[in-house]
Each structure stands twice: as structure tokens, then as C-alpha cells.
Design a protein around this motif. Structure first.
Motif, PDB file in Angstrom:
ATOM      1  N   ASN A 128       1.114  -1.052   0.366  1.00  0.00           N
ATOM      2  CA  ASN A 128      -0.158   0.059   0.502  1.00  0.00           C
ATOM      3  C   ASN A 128       0.786   1.391  -0.159  1.00  0.00           C
ATOM      4  N   ASP A 131      -2.212   6.521   1.225  1.00  0.00           N
ATOM      5  CA  ASP A 131      -2.604   7.348   2.586  1.00  0.00           C
ATOM      6  C   ASP A 131      -2.926   6.904   3.792  1.00  0.00           C
ATOM      7  N   GLU A 132      -4.290   6.146   3.191  1.00  0.00           N
ATOM      8  CA  GLU A 132      -5.138   4.926   3.412  1.00  0.00           C
ATOM      9  C   GLU A 132      -5.013   3.695   3.555  1.00  0.00           C
ATOM     10  N   ALA A 133      -5.765   2.759   4.763  1.00  0.00           N
ATOM     11  CA  ALA A 133      -6.002   1.475   4.556  1.00  0.00           C
ATOM     12  C   ALA A 133      -7.234   1.206   2.896  1.00  0.00           C
ATOM     13  N   GLN A 134      -6.407   0.201   2.087  1.00  0.00           N
ATOM     14  CA  GLN A 134      -7.311  -0.099   0.936  1.00  0.00           C
ATOM     15  C   GLN A 134      -7.248  -2.130   0.993  1.00  0.00           C
ATOM     16  N   ASN A 171      -6.894  -6.304   3.408  1.00  0.00           N
ATOM     17  CA  ASN A 171      -7.719  -4.685   4.398  1.00  0.00           C
ATOM     18  C   ASN A 171      -5.677  -4.778   4.290  1.00  0.00           C
ATOM     19  N   ASN A 173      -3.126  -1.768   4.946  1.00  0.00           N
ATOM     20  CA  ASN A 173      -2.844  -0.086   5.572  1.00  0.00           C
ATOM     21  C   ASN A 173      -1.949   0.399   5.610  1.00  0.00           C
ATOM     22  N   PRO A 174      -1.532   1.576   4.588  1.00  0.00           N
ATOM     23  CA  PRO A 174      -0.409   2.168   4.656  1.00  0.00           C
ATOM     24  C   PRO A 174       0.410   1.878   4.684  1.00  0.00           C
ATOM     25  N   ASN A 176       2.196  -0.610   4.185  1.00  0.00           N
ATOM     26  CA  ASN A 176       2.434  -2.368   5.053  1.00  0.00           C
ATOM     27  C   ASN A 176       1.970  -2.638   3.216  1.00  0.00           C
TER      28      ASN A 176
END
Length: 212
Positions: A128, A131-134, A171, A173-174, A176
Motif C-alpha cells: 500500500n 495514505d489510507e487503508a485499501q 485490508n 494499511n498504508p 504495509n
């Protein structure tokens, strides 16, 4: 008694000789010489221009040859990413590390899944970079063969038969990253061409070549 008009009267000196004709002749020669010189200079300049133009045309023809155009086209042709190359789509950076094919089944016991044709496993790393979880999902990924056909991932077989799949609604996180496996059920005689990777179902995607 008539006097000769050409003879001067007695007691007068003879008139000065007329030079008009001589001057006209002399002026005509000079004018002819000047015109000839001008024509010669014009021919020299014209020859120089034509010679220079011929060289330019020759150089242009050499530059515009099909061979030169082909070489230029080849030089500008972009290289398609392959195994080990990092590619990006949206918030994810992908790197395909390994390809396995020819598997007839995955899993053991009650979790076994058998392929209709053969299973192809695409091993990859997903990071990722946003700047936010994907959410990473194998259902957004596509496998492409040499005939241009596209294949969907078999999420069920991957979730049951692959312990380290990490490709079903994972999911991230940024910053990771996860190691995942995409599983596809394809014909036994398929010729793989590429895998199309997406950070979501609605992204443009990026293509990684699998051809060898």
C-alpha cells in the motif's frame, strides 16, 4: 558657285572631329561587358544554390528512409514490465515474483479443490503506497492468454486450498505489504500472456507480461 558644305570656309580652322560615334561604340562595349559579368555571377550563384539544395534533399531522403523510421519507432517502443518489476496502480504497488502452472488440484482433505482444466498460481507482493487503508481482492485481477481471452480468479479455491493466499478481501494499511497468491482455473493447453493487476474493481489497472 556653291560651296561644299563639308568643306569649311576659307580662313577658318577645320572643326573638331566628331567623337559621338566612338563614344557610343565604347559605351556599348562597356555595357555588354557589365551585362556579361552580371549573367556569369548569376549563373554561379544559381549553381551554388542548386548544389546546396541537392545536398539537403539527399540528406533529407537518407533521414526519411523506412529503415531509419523503423529504428526510431523501435527505440520509442515502451518495454512491458515482467517478472520482478514493480508496477503501480492506484494505492498499490505490485511485484510478480513467481508463476506456477499445471496444478490439477489445491488443498487437502475436505479443503481440496480440483481444477476444471489446470490451476495457474501467480505469486506477488502487494504494498500500500497510499495514505489510507485499501482492500486487496483477487476478484479484481485478470489473467490474459495469448489469444486475448481473460480469466477471473477462483477466489473459493484459493481461500480453501491456499494457506498463504492473502488475496481474498485483505485490508492493507498504508506502508504495509503482503505476499499473496492469485489462483486461476484455465485450459490445459493455454499459453499465458500477462496478468492485469488492479487496486480495485474500478481502477485502470497495470499489465505485467508472463510470456517467456
Amino acid at each position: 558657285m556653291h560651296s561644299n558644305p563639308q568643306q569649311p570656309p576659307q580662313g577658318y580652322p577645320p572643326p573638331y572631329p566628331q567623337t559621338v560615334v566612338v563614344q557610343k561604340k565604347g559605351g556599348g562595349c562597356l555595357k555588354a561587358l557589365l551585362i556579361g559579368a552580371a549573367v556569369l555571377a548569376g549563373l554561379i550563384v544559381l549553381g551554388t544554390i542548386l548544389k546546396g539544395g541537392g545536398q539537403s534533399d539527399t540528406q533529407a531522403s537518407l533521414t526519411d528512409t523506412p529503415e531509419h523510421a523503423t529504428q526510431t519507432h523501435k527505440a520509442k517502443k515502451p518495454q512491458v514490465p515482467g517478472l520482478g518489476d514493480v508496477v503501480k496502480d492506484g494505492k498499490f504497488a505490485f511485484k510478480v515474483t513467481k508463476v506456477e502452472k499445471g496444478l490439477s488440484q489445491v488443498g487437502e482433505g475436505f479443503t481440496v479443490s480440483k481444477a476444471q482444466g489446470q490451476y495457474v498460481l501467480i505469486h506477488l507482493t502487494v504494498k500500500n503506497i497510499g495514505d489510507e487503508a485499501q482492500m486487496f481482492s483477487d476478484s479484481a485481477q485478470k489473467l490474459i492468454d495469448a489469444k486475448g481471452r481473460t480469466f477471473d480468479a477462483d477466489s473459493g479455491a484459493a481461500a480453501l486450498g491456499l494457506k498463504d493466499s492473502n488475496a481474498f478481501l485483505n485490508n492493507i494499511n498504508p506502508g504495509n505489504s503482503v505476499n499473496g497468491i492469485l489462483l486461476f482455473d484455465v485450459p490445459k493447453d493455454v499459453r499465458l500472456k500477462a496478468v492485469e493487476l488492479h487496486d480495485s474493481l474500478f481502477s485502470d489497472g497495470v499489465t505485467v507480461s508472463l510470456a517467456r
